[in-house]
Design a protein around this motif. Structure first.
Motif, PDB file in Angstrom:
ATOM      1  N   LYS A 229      -1.023   4.124   8.545  1.00 49.53           N
ATOM      2  CA  LYS A 229      -0.751   2.710   8.303  1.00 49.53           C
ATOM      3  C   LYS A 229       0.317   2.154   9.250  1.00 49.53           C
ATOM      4  O   LYS A 229       0.695   0.995   9.143  1.00 49.53           O
ATOM      5  N   GLY A 230       0.798   2.998  10.176  1.00 50.36           N
ATOM      6  CA  GLY A 230       1.754   2.524  11.173  1.00 50.36           C
ATOM      7  C   GLY A 230       3.184   2.478  10.691  1.00 50.36           C
ATOM      8  O   GLY A 230       3.948   1.584  11.068  1.00 50.36           O
TER       9      GLY A 230
ATOM     10  N   GLY B 195       0.820  -1.196   0.000  1.00 49.73           N
ATOM     11  CA  GLY B 195       0.000   0.000   0.000  1.00 49.73           C
ATOM     12  C   GLY B 195       0.856   1.249   0.000  1.00 49.73           C
ATOM     13  O   GLY B 195       2.060   1.210  -0.258  1.00 49.73           O
ATOM     14  N   GLU B 196       0.216   2.363   0.308  1.00 49.60           N
ATOM     15  CA  GLU B 196       0.925   3.638   0.393  1.00 49.60           C
ATOM     16  C   GLU B 196       1.363   3.838   1.834  1.00 49.60           C
ATOM     17  O   GLU B 196       0.535   3.989   2.730  1.00 49.60           O
ATOM     18  N   LEU B 197       2.663   3.812   2.058  1.00 51.26           N
ATOM     19  CA  LEU B 197       3.193   3.895   3.419  1.00 51.26           C
ATOM     20  C   LEU B 197       2.989   5.305   3.967  1.00 51.26           C
ATOM     21  O   LEU B 197       3.452   6.281   3.393  1.00 51.26           O
TER      22      LEU B 197
ATOM     23  N   GLN C 162       5.560  11.716   4.236  1.00 47.25           N
ATOM     24  CA  GLN C 162       6.120  10.816   5.234  1.00 47.25           C
ATOM     25  C   GLN C 162       7.595  10.479   4.983  1.00 47.25           C
ATOM     26  O   GLN C 162       8.193   9.713   5.726  1.00 47.25           O
ATOM     27  N   GLU C 163       8.166  11.065   3.949  1.00 49.79           N
ATOM     28  CA  GLU C 163       9.552  10.738   3.615  1.00 49.79           C
ATOM     29  C   GLU C 163      10.527  11.205   4.690  1.00 49.79           C
ATOM     30  O   GLU C 163      11.594  10.624   4.872  1.00 49.79           O
ATOM     31  N   ALA C 164      10.147  12.257   5.435  1.00 45.30           N
ATOM     32  CA  ALA C 164      11.038  12.779   6.477  1.00 45.30           C
ATOM     33  C   ALA C 164      11.301  11.722   7.551  1.00 45.30           C
ATOM     34  O   ALA C 164      12.426  11.602   8.050  1.00 45.30           O
ATOM     35  N   LEU C 165      10.267  10.947   7.907  1.00 44.68           N
ATOM     36  CA  LEU C 165      10.440   9.910   8.919  1.00 44.68           C
ATOM     37  C   LEU C 165      11.400   8.836   8.421  1.00 44.68           C
ATOM     38  O   LEU C 165      12.247   8.342   9.177  1.00 44.68           O
ATOM     39  N   LEU C 166      11.287   8.482   7.154  1.00 42.81           N
ATOM     40  CA  LEU C 166      12.178   7.487   6.573  1.00 42.81           C
ATOM     41  C   LEU C 166      13.618   8.016   6.532  1.00 42.81           C
ATOM     42  O   LEU C 166      14.570   7.276   6.797  1.00 42.81           O
ATOM     43  N   GLN C 167      13.767   9.289   6.235  1.00 41.91           N
ATOM     44  CA  GLN C 167      15.101   9.903   6.210  1.00 41.91           C
ATOM     45  C   GLN C 167      15.713   9.928   7.607  1.00 41.91           C
ATOM     46  O   GLN C 167      16.907   9.687   7.784  1.00 41.91           O
TER      47      GLN C 167
END
Length: 387
Positions: free
Chosen positions: A214-215, A208-210, A244-249
């Motif tokens: 979606k946790g 899906g779209e992270l 949400q890319e900032a959290l992944l970064q």
């Protein structure tokens, strides 16, 4: 023949559960002998511009910057379309904007309206900055209201006072979403290699779209926990929402060795491709904070994945804890990694029993045949009032 207008925010080839379900419902309604036209919106057209494609008949309307311009513009187009097509009913797929506009248009034109609640649309409109008054009016005024889970139906009944909400569960195509056993092991190995999955890695899956609801943070925490004990990767079958890319970064900066084992496929072109990636997963995770009835979880169970999910929305209507999957309370999602390790340590025979029970559950309750039966019952309620 019943002529119906389906209004939906997204429609294939758009991505996401709303688009997928809208396309599937249109197909089933057509099989039931209903003539369906679809109106949807597009960010790739000029504001108010309309493009049309056939089979099915789909009209895409260009969005304005704000809904206060998009909604009146859309109503003008619906009015013009109705003058030439003369619809017997209108169906709003998702509560806002589709459900509200469908209900309002139905009342203006004197035709019955159906509204479908799909996921977090009830919660999103209930609380700020949602519009509670518009939500309540839509639910009270629509001629027929459907929901994808009993959980959503109960919320609608509490909000509107009505006791006739029809539950129409999402469906999974068993010819597409099938277990690993039907595929050559060499092809599976090649697929893993092409994705950069190592031979000894446990594959944690999500489709899906992270995004936050979606946790996302719990998926990353689970990967960290599992990699402390085992070689593992996190396979994201889909995209990461830009916001949400900032959290992944941030995760990458803090855990560079673990972050390189987050594998993101990007948007996949068709259900067959999604199924092929789900078949690579050793355990599928759905740590949603809010949810309707997630298609991705149904598809993962049909593909033979061991599944661990939160108790959000209608998920407890899909999974019976310990029998065909595992449920983790939303207040305990920080323990998702531990739950994954516990699942992986189960005897192989036990895991096989669980995944078989999961497949049986999906094929029995969430089949296209069942969905067709639900939709036929809704049409039977609608047809007398539209004759």
């Amino acid at each position: 023949m019943l002529r119906l207008l389906l209004l939906t925010e997204r429609f294939p080839p758009d991505i996401g559960g709303v688009a997928t379900s809208a396309g599937r419902i249109t197909q089933v309604l057509t099989q039931l002998g209903v003539e369906v036209d679809v109106v949807t919106w597009s960010r790739y057209l000029q504001p108010g511009e309309v493009s049309a494609t056939e089979i099915p008949q789909v009209y895409r309307v260009g969005l304005y910057r704000h809904w206060d311009m998009t909604m009146p513009s859309t109503l003008n187009f619906l009015d013009w379309l109705h003058q030439s097509r003369r619809y017997d009913a209108i169906w709003g797929h998702y509560l806002f904007p589709s459900g509200f506009l469908a209900t309002w248009f139905g009342k203006l034109q004197g035709i019955p309206s159906i509204v479908s609640a799909r996921g977090n649309d009830v919660d999103k409109e209930m609380f700020p900055p949602g519009d509670f008054a518009r939500l309540k009016w839509t639910l009270e005024t629509a001629d027929v209201v459907t929901a994808v889970s009993r959980d959503i139906a109960r919320k609608i009944e509490l909000l509107s006072g009505r006791d006739d909400v029809a539950v129409i569960y999402n469906a999974v195509n068993p010819e597409v979403f099938t277990p690993l056993e039907s595929i050559d092991e060499a092809r599976i190995r090649d697929r893993k290699t092409n994705l950069g999955i190592q031979p000894d890695e446990v594959v944690l899956g999500f489709a899906g779209e992270l995004r936050e609801k979606k946790g996302q943070q719990f998926l990353l925490q689970a990967l960290t926990k599992v990699r402390e004990k085992r070689s593992a990767c996190l396979l994201i079958i889909g995209e990461v929402r830009a916001s949400q890319e900032a959290l992944l970064q941030s995760y990458t900066a803090q855990n560079p060795d673990y972050a390189i084992r987050v594998i993101i496929t990007g948007h996949l072109p068709d259900p067959e491709a999604v199924a092929q990636h789900l078949q690579l997963c050793d355990v599928y995770l759905q740590p949603s904070l809010w949810e309707g009835l997630p298609n991705a979880l149904l598809e993962a169970m049909a593909c033979g994945c061991g599944c661990i999910a939160s108790d959000a929305g209608g998920i407890p209507e899909i999974i019976t804890h310990g029998k065909d999957g595992f449920i983790l309370s939303r207040s305990h999602l920080h323990r998702l990694g531990e739950a994954v390790l516990e699942y992986l340590d189960l005897p192989e025979e036990t895991k096989q029993e669980i995944t078989k029970a999961a497949r049986d559950r999906i094929y029995t309750t969430f089949s296209p045949t069942q969905e067709k039966s639900y939709l036929e019952a809704v049409l039977n309620r609608l047809i007398p009032s539209s004759s």
